[in-house]
Design an enzyme around this catalytic site. Structure first.
Site, PDB file in Angstrom:
ATOM      1  CG  ASP A 260      33.535  35.739  49.185  1.00  0.00           C
ATOM      2  OD1 ASP A 260      33.750  36.877  48.736  1.00  0.00           O
ATOM      3  OD2 ASP A 260      34.368  34.825  49.110  1.00  0.00           O
TER       4      ASP A 260
ATOM      5  CG  HIS B  20      37.756  31.317  50.546  1.00  0.00           C
ATOM      6  ND1 HIS B  20      36.487  31.473  51.059  1.00  0.00           N
ATOM      7  CD2 HIS B  20      37.852  32.230  49.549  1.00  0.00           C
ATOM      8  CE1 HIS B  20      35.858  32.441  50.418  1.00  0.00           C
ATOM      9  NE2 HIS B  20      36.664  32.917  49.485  1.00  0.00           N
TER      10      HIS B  20
ATOM     11  CB  CYS C 217      38.520  38.560  40.862  1.00  0.00           C
ATOM     12  SG  CYS C 217      40.009  38.759  41.868  1.00  0.00           S
TER      13      CYS C 217
ATOM     14  CG  ASN D 231      34.132  33.455  45.923  1.00  0.00           C
ATOM     15  OD1 ASN D 231      35.045  33.353  46.732  1.00  0.00           O
ATOM     16  ND2 ASN D 231      33.241  34.435  45.953  1.00  0.00           N
TER      17      ASN D 231
HETATM   18 MG    MG Z   1      36.138  34.604  48.173  1.00  0.00          MG
END
Ligand code: MG
Length: 316
Positions: free
Chosen positions: A28, A220, A253, A262
């Site tokens: 990610d 998350h 982001c 994150n």
């Molecule tokens: Mg993420």
């Protein structure tokens, strides 16, 4: 680098003794960085994360390279890495072709990526929510038949950049349908980072009312608006014990012009260790790893803890 001083933890009643950190930096994180990192550096990154004590490291993605060019080398990374005893190395798989490639690479755990909202499903998966569940069904069935664990990400659980607030009933509905496919864990994503603690309590409570208990959940959170740790603590108080985070806060982001996406694993570890909650993570080793990766990416880590442990006041 500054070694963190040995501050005494202060536990809080009602929190779990141990939290499992599900590290998402290599997948990610790196898929949302503009710099493309060579395969051998990615493999070394995963090795360093494991050496720092992380026991679940989402390694890469078998999404078509046209959509995620940063992770086009998935098979090569896994081949360079080989197995790491005692460490789960799940990979993201979007469809049956991706599952074929993951199985060829010897993967033992996968993740699928669903959406709680129609607009994001359409934009990210080019499908309705119902059509995306139809796409996942044979992937999950085959993976489970092969004995693989299957995590389901559910994105846009709290807010969507096009639709605004997302009704809790809608999230519970899609969550139930993802679990009904046979997925083994559901990760609730605040993809744009807008949630505040009341939203977390309300969603986890509504899921519990629907029979989806916290032992099947992960959270998350994104730190775009600075709420990730507040939301994490709230989730822990609700009984959640698996938390996703990305080393160094990798990833930015994708839906806001912000360096912060994150939740940084280091920031999470500082919170958990301060509460006396066990993680198995060696914080200085993790900070060294994030500083090493920041050099490869050519940008400093946005993690507050990485920054705090990088500048030694005694040396200034
Ligand atoms: Mg993420």
């Amino acid at each position: 680098m500054t070694v963190p001083p040995d501050y005494e933890p202060q536990p809080e009643a009602g929190l779990p003794p141990r939290v499992e950190i599900y590290e998402v930096g290599p997948r990610d994180g790196l898929q949302n960085e503009s710099a493309v990192v060579p395969a051998d550096v990615k493999a070394e990154f995963v090795r360093r994360l494991a050496a720092a004590g992380l026991r679940a490291v989402e390694t890469t993605s078998f999404v078509h390279p046209r959509w995620v060019p940063q992770l086009a080398d998935a098979a090569e990374v896994l081949a360079l890495l080989g197995p790491l005893p005692g460490v789960r190395l799940p990979v993201l798989v979007p469809n049956e072709r991706g599952l074929d490639r993951a199985l060829e690479a010897g993967v033992r755990e996968i993740a699928v990526f669903g959406s709680a909202t129609e607009t994001f499903a359409r934009r990210n998966l080019n499908r309705t929510v119902a059509e995306s569940l139809e796409m996942f069904a044979p992937v999950v069935a085959r993976a489970r038949g092969e004995g693989l664990g299957v995590r389901a990400y559910l994105s846009m659980c709290f807010g969507d950049p096009w639709e605004g607030s997302v009704p809790v009933t809608q999230v519970v509905d899609v969550a139930g349908r993802l679990l009904a496919l046979g997925t083994t864990e559901l990760s609730l994503g605040d993809t744009i980072g807008v949630a505040t603690p009341g939203h977390v309590t309300a969603l986890v409570g509504a899921l519990d009312d629907a029979g989806i208990t916290t032992d099947r959940l992960a959270v998350h959170f994104h730190d775009t608006y600075g709420q990730a740790l507040a939301n994490t603590l709230t989730a822990l108080r609700c009984g959640v014990t698996t938390v996703d985070a990305a080393a160094g806060g990798l990833g930015g982001c994708p839906f806001a012009r912000s360096a912060t996406g994150n939740l940084a694993t280091e920031d999470l570890v500082w919170l958990l260790h301060g509460l006396g909650i066990e993680t198995g993570v060696d914080l200085p080793a993790l900070v060294r790893t994030s500083r090493w990766m920041a050099e490869h990416l050519g940008r400093p880590s946005p993690s507050r803890v990485v920054q705090a442990l990088t500048h030694d006041p005694a040396e200034e």
